[in-house]
Design an enzyme around this catalytic site. Structure first.
Site, PDB file in Angstrom:
ATOM      1  N   GLU A  59     -45.827  15.706  59.960  1.00 53.09           N
ATOM      2  CA  GLU A  59     -46.695  15.255  61.049  1.00 53.09           C
ATOM      3  C   GLU A  59     -46.673  13.739  61.170  1.00 53.09           C
ATOM      4  O   GLU A  59     -46.636  13.172  62.264  1.00 53.09           O
ATOM      5  CB  GLU A  59     -48.147  15.705  60.818  1.00 53.09           C
ATOM      6  CG  GLU A  59     -48.338  17.200  60.782  1.00 53.09           C
ATOM      7  CD  GLU A  59     -48.259  17.786  59.373  1.00 53.09           C
ATOM      8  OE1 GLU A  59     -47.376  17.356  58.587  1.00 53.09           O
ATOM      9  OE2 GLU A  59     -49.067  18.671  59.077  1.00 53.09           O
ATOM     10  N   CYS A  88     -52.295  18.525  56.245  1.00 51.01           N
ATOM     11  CA  CYS A  88     -53.044  17.977  55.105  1.00 51.01           C
ATOM     12  C   CYS A  88     -54.039  16.919  55.584  1.00 51.01           C
ATOM     13  O   CYS A  88     -54.001  16.450  56.721  1.00 51.01           O
ATOM     14  CB  CYS A  88     -52.083  17.398  54.071  1.00 51.01           C
ATOM     15  SG  CYS A  88     -51.478  15.753  54.492  1.00 51.01           S
TER      16      CYS A  88
HETATM   17  N1  THU Z   1     -46.387  18.734  53.966  1.00 52.55           N
HETATM   18  C1  THU Z   1     -46.230  18.367  55.261  1.00 52.55           C
HETATM   19  O1  THU Z   1     -45.135  17.997  55.696  1.00 52.55           O
HETATM   20  N2  THU Z   1     -47.309  18.420  56.065  1.00 52.55           N
HETATM   21  C2  THU Z   1     -48.552  18.812  55.661  1.00 52.55           C
HETATM   22  O2  THU Z   1     -49.498  18.712  56.433  1.00 52.55           O
HETATM   23  C3  THU Z   1     -48.738  19.376  54.338  1.00 52.55           C
HETATM   24  C4  THU Z   1     -47.633  19.179  53.383  1.00 52.55           C
HETATM   25  C5  THU Z   1     -45.222  18.652  53.059  1.00 52.55           C
HETATM   26  C6  THU Z   1     -45.337  17.613  51.997  1.00 52.55           C
HETATM   27  C7  THU Z   1     -44.386  18.148  50.969  1.00 52.55           C
HETATM   28  O3  THU Z   1     -43.074  17.718  51.315  1.00 52.55           O
HETATM   29  C8  THU Z   1     -44.456  19.646  51.139  1.00 52.55           C
HETATM   30  O4  THU Z   1     -45.044  19.879  52.395  1.00 52.55           O
HETATM   31  C9  THU Z   1     -45.271  20.352  50.077  1.00 52.55           C
HETATM   32  O5  THU Z   1     -46.510  19.772  49.939  1.00 52.55           O
END
Ligand code: THU
Length: 133
Positions: A59, A88
């Site tokens: 994001e 997240c």
């Molecule tokens: N991740 C995202 O790309 N976006 C989120 O909102 C949550 C987590 C990614 C970070 C990491 O590369 C993987 O997902 C596992 O946490």
């Protein structure tokens, strides 16, 4: 005239960019696609790093790409993971810098929408520009 992006098109863009994810540590691929009020689409995938905290979420890649291209007003964000995982907290905070009611679509990698929500529901009582002025 600005082209209106359908939510299905945005989800498809997020599915496609999730294939570019660099996620050798988590094996959790994330794709995001955000459309600006000018109708431009910016995509991002998660980019992990051997020094784990140096990685970044899909994001934020999409949003930072947009901002670096001069686009700060957004109308819709789509996020795709294999299981419909939600954005997240750090990404919610970054989204809130630019919009407090951004509509957000969450989908799995088959294009099945699991959530249609808005940022104000995901990040109530947020800290923002007014707090630091
Ligand atoms: N991740 C995202 O790309 N976006 C989120 O909102 C949550 C987590 C990614 C970070 C990491 O590369 C993987 O997902 C596992 O946490």
């Amino acid at each position: 005239m600005t082209k209106t992006i359908k939510k299905e098109e945005l989800v498809l863009a997020a599915i496609n960019v999730s294939k570019q994810a660099h996620a050798p540590y988590s094996n959790y691929r994330v794709g995001a696609a955000i459309v600006s009020k000018n109708g431009k689409v910016f995509t991002g995938c998660n980019v992990e790093n051997a020094a784990y905290p140096s990685g970044i979420c899909a994001e934020r890649v999409a949003i930072f790409k947009a901002v670096s291209e001069g686009e700060k007003d957004f109308s819709l964000l789509a996020v795709v993971t294999k299981n419909g995982g939600m954005p997240c907290g750090a990404c919610r905070q970054v989204m809130s810098e630019f919009s407090n009611n951004l509509p957000i679509i969450v989908s799995n990698d088959k294009g099945e929408i699991t959530q249609e929500t808005t940022l104000d529901l995901l990040l109530p009582h947020s800290f923002g520009a007014n707090d630091v002025s």
